[in-house]
Scaffold this active site. Structure first.
Site, PDB file in Angstrom:
ATOM      1  N   CYS A 113     -58.725   0.809   8.301  1.00  0.00           N
ATOM      2  CA  CYS A 113     -57.639   0.276   9.149  1.00  0.00           C
ATOM      3  C   CYS A 113     -58.127  -0.802  10.112  1.00  0.00           C
ATOM      4  CB  CYS A 113     -56.992   1.400   9.940  1.00  0.00           C
ATOM      5  SG  CYS A 113     -56.262   2.632   8.872  1.00  0.00           S
ATOM      6  N   HIS A 287     -53.157  -0.653  16.233  1.00  0.00           N
ATOM      7  CA  HIS A 287     -52.984  -0.191  14.855  1.00  0.00           C
ATOM      8  C   HIS A 287     -51.797   0.777  14.820  1.00  0.00           C
ATOM      9  CE1 HIS A 287     -53.626   1.376  10.944  1.00  0.00           C
ATOM     10  NE2 HIS A 287     -54.135   2.532  11.338  1.00  0.00           N
ATOM     11  N   ASN A 317     -48.058   3.613   8.232  1.00  0.00           N
ATOM     12  CA  ASN A 317     -49.433   3.134   8.389  1.00  0.00           C
ATOM     13  C   ASN A 317     -49.820   2.318   7.149  1.00  0.00           C
ATOM     14  OD1 ASN A 317     -52.186   2.808   8.572  1.00  0.00           O
ATOM     15  ND2 ASN A 317     -52.635   4.948   9.082  1.00  0.00           N
TER      16      ASN A 317
HETATM   17  N1  ACO Z   1     -43.895  18.063   7.008  1.00  0.00           N
HETATM   18  C1  ACO Z   1     -43.820  19.282   7.547  1.00  0.00           C
HETATM   19  N2  ACO Z   1     -44.888  19.939   8.003  1.00  0.00           N
HETATM   20  C2  ACO Z   1     -46.090  19.344   7.867  1.00  0.00           C
HETATM   21  C3  ACO Z   1     -46.227  18.082   7.286  1.00  0.00           C
HETATM   22  C4  ACO Z   1     -45.076  17.424   6.842  1.00  0.00           C
HETATM   23  N3  ACO Z   1     -45.103  16.208   6.278  1.00  0.00           N
HETATM   24  N4  ACO Z   1     -47.527  17.737   7.302  1.00  0.00           N
HETATM   25  C5  ACO Z   1     -48.192  18.752   7.878  1.00  0.00           C
HETATM   26  N5  ACO Z   1     -47.320  19.738   8.205  1.00  0.00           N
HETATM   27  C6  ACO Z   1     -47.598  21.020   8.842  1.00  0.00           C
HETATM   28  C7  ACO Z   1     -49.024  21.460   8.670  1.00  0.00           C
HETATM   29  O1  ACO Z   1     -49.202  22.089   7.424  1.00  0.00           O
HETATM   30  C8  ACO Z   1     -49.199  22.396   9.840  1.00  0.00           C
HETATM   31  O2  ACO Z   1     -48.635  23.632   9.495  1.00  0.00           O
HETATM   32  P1  ACO Z   1     -49.329  25.004   9.956  1.00  0.00           P
HETATM   33  O3  ACO Z   1     -49.318  24.960  11.468  1.00  0.00           O
HETATM   34  O4  ACO Z   1     -48.449  26.055   9.381  1.00  0.00           O
HETATM   35  O5  ACO Z   1     -50.706  24.960   9.381  1.00  0.00           O
HETATM   36  C9  ACO Z   1     -48.312  21.771  10.923  1.00  0.00           C
HETATM   37  O6  ACO Z   1     -47.421  20.885  10.243  1.00  0.00           O
HETATM   38  C10 ACO Z   1     -49.089  20.992  11.971  1.00  0.00           C
HETATM   39  O7  ACO Z   1     -50.019  20.155  11.307  1.00  0.00           O
HETATM   40  P2  ACO Z   1     -50.996  19.236  12.100  1.00  0.00           P
HETATM   41  O8  ACO Z   1     -51.856  18.495  11.133  1.00  0.00           O
HETATM   42  O9  ACO Z   1     -51.639  20.005  13.200  1.00  0.00           O
HETATM   43  O10 ACO Z   1     -49.948  18.198  12.778  1.00  0.00           O
HETATM   44  P3  ACO Z   1     -50.213  17.087  13.836  1.00  0.00           P
HETATM   45  O11 ACO Z   1     -49.316  17.269  14.961  1.00  0.00           O
HETATM   46  O12 ACO Z   1     -51.681  16.874  14.133  1.00  0.00           O
HETATM   47  O13 ACO Z   1     -49.722  15.766  13.042  1.00  0.00           O
HETATM   48  C11 ACO Z   1     -50.640  13.906  11.844  1.00  0.00           C
HETATM   49  C12 ACO Z   1     -50.340  15.405  11.840  1.00  0.00           C
HETATM   50  C13 ACO Z   1     -49.333  13.160  11.922  1.00  0.00           C
HETATM   51  C14 ACO Z   1     -51.367  13.547  10.549  1.00  0.00           C
HETATM   52  C15 ACO Z   1     -51.511  13.526  13.054  1.00  0.00           C
HETATM   53  O14 ACO Z   1     -52.576  14.414  13.146  1.00  0.00           O
HETATM   54  C16 ACO Z   1     -52.047  12.089  12.994  1.00  0.00           C
HETATM   55  O15 ACO Z   1     -51.325  11.142  13.110  1.00  0.00           O
HETATM   56  N6  ACO Z   1     -53.386  11.930  12.902  1.00  0.00           N
HETATM   57  C17 ACO Z   1     -54.031  10.630  12.950  1.00  0.00           C
HETATM   58  C18 ACO Z   1     -53.734   9.707  11.819  1.00  0.00           C
HETATM   59  C19 ACO Z   1     -54.493   8.402  12.019  1.00  0.00           C
HETATM   60  O16 ACO Z   1     -54.564   7.867  13.091  1.00  0.00           O
HETATM   61  N7  ACO Z   1     -55.147   7.878  11.015  1.00  0.00           N
HETATM   62  C20 ACO Z   1     -55.992   6.727  11.321  1.00  0.00           C
HETATM   63  C21 ACO Z   1     -56.074   5.714  10.456  1.00  0.00           C
HETATM   64  S1  ACO Z   1     -55.626   6.025   8.784  1.00  0.00           S
HETATM   65  C22 ACO Z   1     -56.743   5.103   7.839  1.00  0.00           C
HETATM   66  O17 ACO Z   1     -57.764   4.697   8.264  1.00  0.00           O
HETATM   67  C23 ACO Z   1     -56.360   4.836   6.394  1.00  0.00           C
END
Ligand code: ACO
Length: 360
Positions: A113, A287, A317
């Site tokens: 990214c 980003h 993203n």
């Molecule tokens: N729909 C419904 N529920 C979901 C989904 C979905 N699409 N995806 C995950 N869940 C569930 C999980 O299974 C979990 O369930 P559980 O509690 O029963 O285990 C729950 O939701 C919470 O999951 P988390 O992963 O803790 O959710 P979080 O609030 O952290 O959000 C996210 C996830 C959006 C991915 C976040 O962590 C994020 O944005 N992280 C950073 C992403 C990023 O910045 N990437 C950088 C660059 S990407 C690159 O370089 C290509």
């Protein structure tokens, strides 16, 4: 002082829109979950004829028109991407072919990214050694090709698109008005933009351009966010767990935590190094991965939200393409005037991250 200056921007997005309602029918998710956790409502998904190189070329063409230069004037084409059409040749070589930019040498750069930020920094280094160079810097991705469409943890997050900018030395005469030849709608946009634009103090050519960046990487954390290549044919280098169809793997919460901390730190360092205060910034383009990351960063910097450019709701993203797409949108909306201080920051797989400061 010689430094790189952006003289034209462009972007290109696939036509197909994938919204959260459609994702609800594909995996176990809801619009409410996706919106509240990420801020994403829709993303674009490439179709036939919209390969990474094609999107990159379309974005580059728009940037060339705005810059008022022809492809043959380009000396270098640099593409930040983790989703090139092929491993060889590079996406940059395919763009060179499509544009018929026969004088340009061309190569890809993989910093996930942060690819566009890294590429812009490389372009600046070339231009500091030869200010006459004209360089096309592109961020382009088709992440839809590398996402596991059954994995709800990742498939809701990513999208496809490309953004580009033409850079040259800040002391070069930038021949035509950037609006000339923009084409129907873009030309009208430009005329409206010009009325909105005003020149700020610091718009002197000598002070304008790429002021500097703080760029970082930490390969120790690669497993938190990675995308394997296709399995190789050397059995000694193959791993038992190697998937024949690799897709993006991400440990979201950890990536989230690192992303906020790392980008905030890079922003602080580049501002200190350049002697610029947060209050002096006119626009920040972070980003676009997640609205909650963007808000946390805004809070850290105590920046009013209207100064933070956001389009993650529309495109999700798009990795290396998020910043140049947003930059092109902001530019065409007239949100940047000569002399404005613009901050870009990114975080991605590697990990790679950084922040750069530009006087527009
Ligand atoms: N729909 C419904 N529920 C979901 C989904 C979905 N699409 N995806 C995950 N869940 C569930 C999980 O299974 C979990 O369930 P559980 O509690 O029963 O285990 C729950 O939701 C919470 O999951 P988390 O992963 O803790 O959710 P979080 O609030 O952290 O959000 C996210 C996830 C959006 C991915 C976040 O962590 C994020 O944005 N992280 C950073 C992403 C990023 O910045 N990437 C950088 C660059 S990407 C690159 O370089 C290509």
């Amino acid at each position: 002082m010689n430094r790189a200056m952006i003289i034209g921007t462009g972007s290109a997005l696939p036509t197909r829109v994938l919204d959260n309602a459609e994702l609800e029918r594909m995996v176990e998710t809801t619009d409410e979950w996706i919106t509240s956790r990420t801020g994403i409502k829709t993303r674009r998904i490439a179709g036939a004829g919209e390969e990474t190189s094609k999107l990159a070329t379309a974005a580059a063409r728009r940037a060339l028109v705005m810059a008022g230069i022809t492809p043959i004037e380009l000396d270098l084409i640099l593409v930040g991407t983790i989703t090139p059409d092929m491993t060889m040749p590079s996406c940059a070589c395919l763009v060179q072919k499509e544009l018929k930019a026969t004088r340009a040498f061309a190569f890809d750069l993989n910093a996930a990214c942060s690819g566009f930020l890294y590429a812009l920094d490389v372009a600046d280094k070339y231009i500091r050694s030869d200010p006459k160079l004209k360089i096309m810097v592109i961020g382009a991705e088709t992440l839809s090709t590398r996402v596991d469409w059954q994995d709800r943890n990742t498939c809701v997050l990513f999208g496809d698109g490309a953004g580009a900018c033409v850079v040259t030395g800040n002391h070069q005469r930038h021949g035509s008005d950037p609006g000339e030849g923009l084409g129907d709608d873009a030309g009208k946009d430009k005329a409206e933009d010009d009325q909105k634009k005003e020149t700020r103090p610091g718009a002197d050519e000598d002070e304008r351009g790429y002021l500097g960046a703080k760029l970082y990487a930490d390969g120790n954390l690669w497993e938190l966010l990675h995308l394997e290549g296709a399995p190789g044919r050397n059995p000694d280098l193959s791993r038992a767990d190697h998937n024949s169809e690799p897709s993006i793997k991400m440990y979201g919460p950890e990536v989230f935590r690192h992303a906020v901390r790392a980008m905030a730190d890079a922003v602080d360092k580049v501002l200190i190094e350049q002697g610029v205060s947060v209050k002096q910034l006119c626009l920040i383009i972070p980003h676009q991965a997640n609205i909650r990351i963007i808000h946390s960063l805004g809070e850290h910097l105590a920046l009013p939200l209207e100064k933070v450019y956001v389009n993650v709701d529309k495109y999700g993203n798009t990795s290396a393409a998020t910043i140049p797409i947003a930059l092109d949108e902001a530019n065409r909306q007239g949100r940047l005037a000569a002399g404005d201080l613009l901050l870009l920051c990114s975080f991605g797989g590697g990990f790679t991250w950084g922040a750069s400061l530009i006087r527009w």
